[in-house]
Design an enzyme around this catalytic site. Structure first.
Site, short mmCIF file in Angstrom:
data_model
loop_
_atom_site.label_atom_id
_atom_site.label_comp_id
_atom_site.label_asym_id
_atom_site.label_seq_id
_atom_site.Cartn_x
_atom_site.Cartn_y
_atom_site.Cartn_z
CE LYS A 227 33.08 26.37 -39.42
NZ LYS A 227 32.24 25.21 -39.30
CD GLU A 237 39.95 19.77 -38.82
OE1 GLU A 237 38.84 20.17 -39.19
OE2 GLU A 237 40.11 18.78 -38.09
CG HIS A 253 33.51 10.61 -31.52
ND1 HIS A 253 32.75 10.35 -32.66
CD2 HIS A 253 34.31 9.54 -31.36
CE1 HIS A 253 33.09 9.17 -33.13
NE2 HIS A 253 34.03 8.66 -32.36
P1 NAD Z 1 19.06 18.98 -37.92
O1 NAD Z 1 19.41 19.49 -39.26
O2 NAD Z 1 18.65 17.56 -37.80
O3 NAD Z 1 17.91 19.90 -37.32
C1 NAD Z 1 17.41 19.61 -36.03
C2 NAD Z 1 15.89 19.52 -36.02
O4 NAD Z 1 15.35 20.83 -36.11
C3 NAD Z 1 15.30 18.75 -37.19
O5 NAD Z 1 14.20 18.03 -36.71
C4 NAD Z 1 14.82 19.85 -38.14
O6 NAD Z 1 13.76 19.44 -38.95
C5 NAD Z 1 14.39 20.90 -37.16
N1 NAD Z 1 14.43 22.28 -37.63
C6 NAD Z 1 15.42 22.89 -38.32
N2 NAD Z 1 15.19 24.20 -38.39
C7 NAD Z 1 14.02 24.42 -37.76
C8 NAD Z 1 13.27 25.60 -37.47
N3 NAD Z 1 13.73 26.80 -37.78
N4 NAD Z 1 12.10 25.45 -36.82
C9 NAD Z 1 11.66 24.24 -36.43
N5 NAD Z 1 12.34 23.09 -36.63
C10 NAD Z 1 13.52 23.21 -37.29
O7 NAD Z 1 20.25 19.19 -36.86
P2 NAD Z 1 21.38 20.30 -36.67
O8 NAD Z 1 21.66 20.29 -35.22
O9 NAD Z 1 21.04 21.57 -37.33
O10 NAD Z 1 22.62 19.70 -37.47
C11 NAD Z 1 23.22 18.49 -37.05
C12 NAD Z 1 24.10 18.00 -38.17
O11 NAD Z 1 25.09 18.99 -38.44
C13 NAD Z 1 24.84 16.73 -37.84
O12 NAD Z 1 24.68 15.83 -38.91
C14 NAD Z 1 26.30 17.16 -37.73
O13 NAD Z 1 27.19 16.14 -38.12
C15 NAD Z 1 26.33 18.32 -38.66
N6 NAD Z 1 27.39 19.29 -38.40
C16 NAD Z 1 28.16 19.68 -39.44
C17 NAD Z 1 29.15 20.61 -39.26
C18 NAD Z 1 29.97 21.09 -40.43
O14 NAD Z 1 30.93 21.84 -40.24
N7 NAD Z 1 29.59 20.73 -41.64
C19 NAD Z 1 29.39 21.16 -37.99
C20 NAD Z 1 28.59 20.75 -36.93
C21 NAD Z 1 27.59 19.80 -37.14
N1 GLY Z 2 32.55 22.19 -37.26
C1 GLY Z 2 33.95 21.96 -37.40
C2 GLY Z 2 34.52 22.60 -38.60
O1 GLY Z 2 33.83 23.21 -39.39
O2 GLY Z 2 35.69 22.47 -38.81
#
Ligand code: NAD
Ligand code: GLY
Length: 368
Positions: A227, A237, A253
């Protein structure tokens, strides 16, 4: 401890990876601070596990802190969550040169990053990702956003963190389903341009998911290095390089939209099914060997990730799914760029395939 650099000139930053690292986080944060003060933002689940050790480590370095615990879940990445967080930061007397610590998954990282891009016209932040998805993807690269009524991640900014601290041991408390969703993003790096890493995933994915810490460390370090390279080459991008990170996302999506962005299908689960569909669509159009598409499906199925419309819990027709794809924010001049592939590790961006082809493919797509 391993370190990977995101090379962005004066905005370059390190990604530190090591088991137990959050217990020493104070020592890594201290050199960034102009005054011995920081603010930790996290969610309820993560606070219960990790707020105390992070706070203790900051305290041991003489760094004062306050903390803000937000509700768990995607709903926090909202106008309301942003308003509450920015008002809190201002109430805490945040200064531009301060660094806020985002402790949690992608929801916390995206929200804190966006808040820090606008509070006082921009202040610093540090990503401390605690989900596999956030450790291998969302904490690196500076994409920050909230969701609005019209769609996910539609309001946001590019704002790079000053430091990313990854402690793979935090995955020990992550629910298995969340781990699997993050693993889909690990596999994605192999499928984009690294066939050898996909083969490594085939050999080690099950162990990683079962708790093998060496496999977790290797997968995280390899993923963030990939990454970091992609972000350094195409931060915003604009050159069809970073766009490759969207492999599986256009189909995914549509699946997420069709399942209402709910717990029925997590983002990473949608990406898993989306990557299979992207390979099968490529094979159906003579671009990719069908046996490569079958390998991708078989591996994701073997680790119990969705690998078809049915296993993603979607039984809608192609037209309904393609309608979601037409509203994708990646649409350019009315055309949807698709990430397709010539085989495992050979993905590319194309606008050559219209949605009519996608509809026909989805209507005939394999049931299992
Ligand atoms: P999340 O942040 O909702 O975490 C998932 C769940 O795990 C939550 O319930 C959280 O409380 C719990 N949790 C987190 N760490 C934990 C741990 N160590 N132990 C126990 N529970 C824990 O979800 P996610 O999958 O981490 O992130 C999803 C989000 O990321 C989406 O909003 C998506 O749009 C975004 N995203 C952003 C990018 C980017 O490049 N910025 C890329 C991919 C996804
Ligand atoms: N997760 C896609 C990006 O960071 O571009």
């Amino acid at each position: 401890m391993e370190s990977v650099t995101v090379d962005l000139g004066s905005r370059s930053y390190p990604i530190l990876i090591g088991d137990g690292l959050i217990r020493d986080i104070g020592a890594h944060v201290a050199p960034l601070l102009k005054r011995p003060r920081t603010m930790i933002v996290t969610d309820r689940n993560v606070a219960d596990h990790y707020l105390m050790p992070v706070g203790a480590s900051l305290g041991a370095e003489g760094i004062g802190f306050s903390s803000f615990v937000l509700p768990t879940g995607e709903g926090t990445k909202s106008w309301d969550g942003l308003a509450r967080l920015t008002e809190w930061l201002i109430g805490e007397g945040i200064e531009r040169s301060d660094h806020v610590i985002a402790l949690g998954g992608g929801v916390i990282g995206d929200l804190v990053g966006f808040a820090c891009s606008i509070v006082k016209r921009g202040c610093g932040f540090i990503q401390v990702p605690t989900t596999l998805l956030a450790q291998v993807d969302s904490s690196v690269g500076g994409k920050t956003a909230i969701n609005v009524a019209a769609g996910k991640n539609l309001i946001g900014a590019f704002h790079q963190p000053a430091l990313v601290v990854i402690d793979p041991a935090t995955l020990g408390t992550l629910p298995r389903r969340e781990l699997g969703a993050g693993y889909a993003e690990v596999v994605k790096y192999g499928l984009i341009d690294d066939a050898a890493f996909f083969a490594w995933c085939e050999d080690h994915g099950a162990a990683l998911l079962a708790g093998d810490s060496a496999a977790r460390h290797k997968a995280i370090a390899h993923s963030v290095a990939a990454k970091a390279r992609i972000v350094a080459a195409d931060e915003r991008e604009t050159q069809d390089v970073r766009a490759l990170l969207n492999l599986g996302h256009s189909f995914g999506h549509a699946l997420e939209a069709e399942t209402g962005y709910s717990n029925r299908l997590l983002h990473g689960e949608a990406v898993a099914a989306g990557m299979v569909l992207a390979h099968q669509f490529s094979a159906a159009n003579g671009l990719c060997p069908p046996e490569d598409a079958a390998r991708v499906r078989d591996h994701l199925a073997s680790v119990e990730l969705p690998h078809s419309l049915a296993s993603a819990g979607v039984n809608s027709g192609g037209a309904a799914l393609a309608a979601h794809m037409a509203h994708d924010k990646k649409v350019r001049g009315g055309k949807l760029p698709l990430i397709l592939t010539r085989g495992i590790g050979r993905s590319f961006v194309t606008e050559d395939y219209g949605l009519d082809k996608v509809v026909a493919f989805l209507d005939g797509s394999p049931a299992a």
